[in-house]
Design a protein around this motif. Structure first.
Motif, PDB file in Angstrom:
ATOM      1  N   LEU A  82       0.823  -1.113  -0.089  1.00 52.02           N
ATOM      2  CA  LEU A  82      -0.104   0.088   0.128  1.00 52.02           C
ATOM      3  C   LEU A  82       0.833   1.361  -0.058  1.00 52.02           C
ATOM      4  O   LEU A  82       1.823   1.271   0.878  1.00 52.02           O
ATOM      5  CB  LEU A  82      -0.908  -0.044   1.266  1.00 52.02           C
ATOM      6  CG  LEU A  82      -2.074  -1.061   1.178  1.00 52.02           C
ATOM      7  CD1 LEU A  82      -2.343  -1.306   2.667  1.00 52.02           C
ATOM      8  CD2 LEU A  82      -3.152  -0.480   0.512  1.00 52.02           C
ATOM      9  N   THR A  83       0.432   2.097  -0.962  1.00 52.99           N
ATOM     10  CA  THR A  83       1.459   3.398  -1.046  1.00 52.99           C
ATOM     11  C   THR A  83       0.725   4.575  -0.061  1.00 52.99           C
ATOM     12  O   THR A  83      -0.371   5.104  -0.339  1.00 52.99           O
ATOM     13  CB  THR A  83       1.265   4.151  -2.521  1.00 52.99           C
ATOM     14  OG1 THR A  83       1.870   2.938  -3.052  1.00 52.99           O
ATOM     15  CG2 THR A  83       2.547   5.092  -2.339  1.00 52.99           C
ATOM     16  N   VAL A 206      -4.107  11.946  -4.362  1.00 55.56           N
ATOM     17  CA  VAL A 206      -4.844  10.627  -4.110  1.00 55.56           C
ATOM     18  C   VAL A 206      -3.886   9.663  -3.843  1.00 55.56           C
ATOM     19  O   VAL A 206      -3.099   9.416  -5.021  1.00 55.56           O
ATOM     20  CB  VAL A 206      -6.073  10.380  -4.856  1.00 55.56           C
ATOM     21  CG1 VAL A 206      -6.557   9.064  -4.471  1.00 55.56           C
ATOM     22  CG2 VAL A 206      -7.247  11.482  -4.649  1.00 55.56           C
ATOM     23  N   SER A 207      -3.667   8.966  -2.986  1.00 54.78           N
ATOM     24  CA  SER A 207      -2.463   8.017  -2.833  1.00 54.78           C
ATOM     25  C   SER A 207      -2.885   6.706  -3.309  1.00 54.78           C
ATOM     26  O   SER A 207      -1.971   5.712  -4.036  1.00 54.78           O
ATOM     27  CB  SER A 207      -2.209   7.768  -1.437  1.00 54.78           C
ATOM     28  OG  SER A 207      -1.380   8.908  -0.792  1.00 54.78           O
ATOM     29  N   GLU A 208      -4.155   6.148  -3.003  1.00 58.43           N
ATOM     30  CA  GLU A 208      -4.600   4.927  -3.623  1.00 58.43           C
ATOM     31  C   GLU A 208      -6.234   5.009  -3.928  1.00 58.43           C
ATOM     32  O   GLU A 208      -6.810   5.534  -3.217  1.00 58.43           O
ATOM     33  CB  GLU A 208      -4.423   4.044  -2.578  1.00 58.43           C
ATOM     34  CG  GLU A 208      -3.141   3.524  -1.924  1.00 58.43           C
ATOM     35  CD  GLU A 208      -2.377   2.304  -2.895  1.00 58.43           C
ATOM     36  OE1 GLU A 208      -3.269   1.906  -3.636  1.00 58.43           O
ATOM     37  OE2 GLU A 208      -1.531   1.754  -2.669  1.00 58.43           O
ATOM     38  N   VAL A 209      -6.545   4.284  -4.780  1.00 60.21           N
ATOM     39  CA  VAL A 209      -7.949   4.060  -5.247  1.00 60.21           C
ATOM     40  C   VAL A 209      -8.018   2.574  -5.212  1.00 60.21           C
ATOM     41  O   VAL A 209      -7.579   1.880  -6.099  1.00 60.21           O
ATOM     42  CB  VAL A 209      -8.065   4.518  -6.511  1.00 60.21           C
ATOM     43  CG1 VAL A 209      -9.906   4.296  -6.818  1.00 60.21           C
ATOM     44  CG2 VAL A 209      -7.941   5.995  -6.609  1.00 60.21           C
ATOM     45  N   THR A 235      -5.922   1.561  -8.152  1.00 63.25           N
ATOM     46  CA  THR A 235      -4.444   1.283  -8.067  1.00 63.25           C
ATOM     47  C   THR A 235      -4.517  -0.162  -7.220  1.00 63.25           C
ATOM     48  O   THR A 235      -3.170  -0.798  -6.997  1.00 63.25           O
ATOM     49  CB  THR A 235      -3.873   2.171  -7.180  1.00 63.25           C
ATOM     50  OG1 THR A 235      -4.664   2.192  -5.881  1.00 63.25           O
ATOM     51  CG2 THR A 235      -3.825   3.496  -7.530  1.00 63.25           C
ATOM     52  N   GLY A 236      -5.539  -0.588  -6.707  1.00 63.09           N
ATOM     53  CA  GLY A 236      -5.219  -2.018  -6.041  1.00 63.09           C
ATOM     54  C   GLY A 236      -6.868  -2.479  -5.684  1.00 63.09           C
ATOM     55  O   GLY A 236      -7.715  -1.866  -5.781  1.00 63.09           O
ATOM     56  N   LEU A 237      -6.882  -3.847  -5.459  1.00 62.79           N
ATOM     57  CA  LEU A 237      -7.904  -4.566  -5.414  1.00 62.79           C
ATOM     58  C   LEU A 237      -8.006  -5.147  -3.706  1.00 62.79           C
ATOM     59  O   LEU A 237      -7.123  -5.287  -2.876  1.00 62.79           O
ATOM     60  CB  LEU A 237      -8.271  -5.666  -6.061  1.00 62.79           C
ATOM     61  CG  LEU A 237      -8.046  -5.481  -7.568  1.00 62.79           C
ATOM     62  CD1 LEU A 237      -7.949  -6.745  -8.289  1.00 62.79           C
ATOM     63  CD2 LEU A 237      -9.010  -4.703  -7.974  1.00 62.79           C
ATOM     64  N   VAL A 238      -9.285  -4.922  -3.210  1.00 60.55           N
ATOM     65  CA  VAL A 238      -9.527  -5.662  -1.978  1.00 60.55           C
ATOM     66  C   VAL A 238     -10.491  -6.710  -2.160  1.00 60.55           C
ATOM     67  O   VAL A 238     -11.557  -6.357  -2.624  1.00 60.55           O
ATOM     68  CB  VAL A 238     -10.315  -4.742  -0.739  1.00 60.55           C
ATOM     69  CG1 VAL A 238     -10.395  -5.431   0.544  1.00 60.55           C
ATOM     70  CG2 VAL A 238      -9.384  -3.431  -0.770  1.00 60.55           C
ATOM     71  N   LEU A 239     -10.331  -7.811  -1.789  1.00 57.71           N
ATOM     72  CA  LEU A 239     -11.146  -9.042  -1.854  1.00 57.71           C
ATOM     73  C   LEU A 239     -11.907  -9.256  -0.660  1.00 57.71           C
ATOM     74  O   LEU A 239     -11.204  -9.820   0.235  1.00 57.71           O
ATOM     75  CB  LEU A 239     -10.625 -10.178  -2.341  1.00 57.71           C
ATOM     76  CG  LEU A 239      -9.843 -10.197  -3.875  1.00 57.71           C
ATOM     77  CD1 LEU A 239      -9.755 -11.758  -4.036  1.00 57.71           C
ATOM     78  CD2 LEU A 239     -10.781  -9.552  -4.796  1.00 57.71           C
ATOM     79  N   VAL A 262      -3.772  -7.456  -5.887  1.00 60.67           N
ATOM     80  CA  VAL A 262      -4.751  -7.705  -4.729  1.00 60.67           C
ATOM     81  C   VAL A 262      -3.952  -7.171  -3.466  1.00 60.67           C
ATOM     82  O   VAL A 262      -2.806  -7.653  -3.405  1.00 60.67           O
ATOM     83  CB  VAL A 262      -5.266  -9.115  -4.415  1.00 60.67           C
ATOM     84  CG1 VAL A 262      -5.719  -9.275  -2.977  1.00 60.67           C
ATOM     85  CG2 VAL A 262      -6.035  -9.769  -5.467  1.00 60.67           C
ATOM     86  N   LYS A 263      -4.518  -6.083  -2.800  1.00 61.94           N
ATOM     87  CA  LYS A 263      -3.556  -5.487  -1.684  1.00 61.94           C
ATOM     88  C   LYS A 263      -4.087  -6.016  -0.103  1.00 61.94           C
ATOM     89  O   LYS A 263      -3.270  -6.094   0.553  1.00 61.94           O
ATOM     90  CB  LYS A 263      -3.754  -4.075  -1.725  1.00 61.94           C
ATOM     91  CG  LYS A 263      -2.913  -3.713  -3.200  1.00 61.94           C
ATOM     92  CD  LYS A 263      -2.455  -2.242  -3.058  1.00 61.94           C
ATOM     93  CE  LYS A 263      -1.522  -1.953  -4.097  1.00 61.94           C
ATOM     94  NZ  LYS A 263      -0.831  -0.425  -4.181  1.00 61.94           N
TER      95      LYS A 263
END
Ligand code: GDP
Length: 288
Positions: A82-83, A206-209, A235-239, A262-263
């Motif tokens: 995560l950034t 914005v750092s992450e979407v 920028t990344g996925l949450v499952l 996937v983050k």
């Protein structure tokens, strides 16, 4: 054993004496049942099979380690870090309603608090009064601050702006912004999201979407989220809901199909049911 593991489906297979055509067919069935997707499953098994033949493996149990190793290598092609280096680091949480956005924000706030970060939640889905109430509840449980709309239907971008402005004043580390996910109004939804982003970026980048996806709906859920993938700068996925699903294979397919890491993964409704993604831990748990 995690509910999403392939372990149960594969246990009988590893105990068989000989490696033959049926071994590969059974493996294919198990991966497809776990929602790994036709494309990924075929590519994976072609790779593992040719390697198994090259080194002369003769027992299904020998294939197990090779399979775990290849899956881990594929998962590790995507960086789950995560950034969150900006202060405040602004994270937009996007996705279709019902996938677990609100719950994820609560759990994520706790996850960050446990890592010693201060957190402020911006409840910018202003048309869902229930979501705002739920977020306030999560904020209390997670020991995070929250900015809520002053009235129902307030411009989401103004709530997001206020949240980020407050975080800047108070030197908060991370701002988590909830956003709308009503698919009925696709173009309005994307306009609204675009505006939230533009307004926030007047203050700070914005750092992450993070796009939240429900693992129980698998590939189908992914098509529903197409709009976000195309327009939201994800920028990344949450499952989420991996605990309620036998579809751990979805993780394999989803990175390949979206090209995104996937983050985070959610495996329950409780405050502590969110973890950072690790290719090694996931590959091992998937196969064991
Ligand atoms: P939203 O509409 O996207 O904000 O979704 P919510 O956060 O309200 O979640 C919808 C439902 O899914 C709720 O009943 C949550 O408790 C449940 N939920 C969310 N995340 C998880 C998870 O990781 N595991 C399980 N089992 N349920 C979850």
């Amino acid at each position: 054993m995690a509910t999403w593991s392939l372990g149960r489906a594969l246990r009988g297979l590893w105990q068989q004496e000989t490696l033959d055509e049926s071994t590969w067919e059974d493996l294919e069935d198990a991966l497809l049942m776990a929602d790994a997707g036709v494309e990924y499953t075929e590519a994976l098994l072609t790779e593992v099979r040719s390697e198994a033949e090259r080194i002369g493996l003769t027992r299904p149990s020998d294939v197990k380690a090779l399979l775990a190793e290849r899956i881990e290598a594929h998962l590790a092609e995507y960086d789950p870090t995560l950034t969150l280096t900006e202060r405040p680091a602004v994270v937009l949480i996007v996705g279709v309603n019902g996938v677990g956005k609100t719950t994820t924000i609560g759990k994520f706030a706790k996850y960050l608090r446990s890592a010693g970060r201060s957190v402020l939640i911006g409840a910018a889905d202003t048309f869902r009064a229930a979501a705002v109430d739920q977020l306030s509840h999560w904020a209390t449980r997670a020991d995070a601050q929250i900015v809520t709309p002053e009235k129902d239907g307030q411009d989401p971008a103004s709530v997001a702006y206020q949240a980020v402005a407050r975080a800047m004043e108070q030197h908060i580390d991370v701002v988590l912004i909830d956003t709308a996910g009503r698919l009925q109004t696709k173009s309005d939804l994307m306009d609204e999201l675009g505006k939230v982003r533009r307004v926030v970026e007047k203050l700070t980048p914005v750092s992450e979407v993070l796009l939240v996806l429900d693992a129980t709906t698998g590939q189908n859920g992914l098509s529903q989220a197409e709009l976000f993938l195309e327009h939201a700068g994800v920028t990344g996925l949450v499952l989420t809901k991996l605990d309620g699903s036998a579809r751990g294979g979805f993780v394999l397919a989803v990175q390949q199909r979206t090209g995104l890491p996937v983050k985070l993964i959610g495996d329950g409704e409780g405050l502590d049911n969110l973890r950072g993604f690790s290719a090694k831990a996931f590959a091992t748990a998937l196969i064991d």
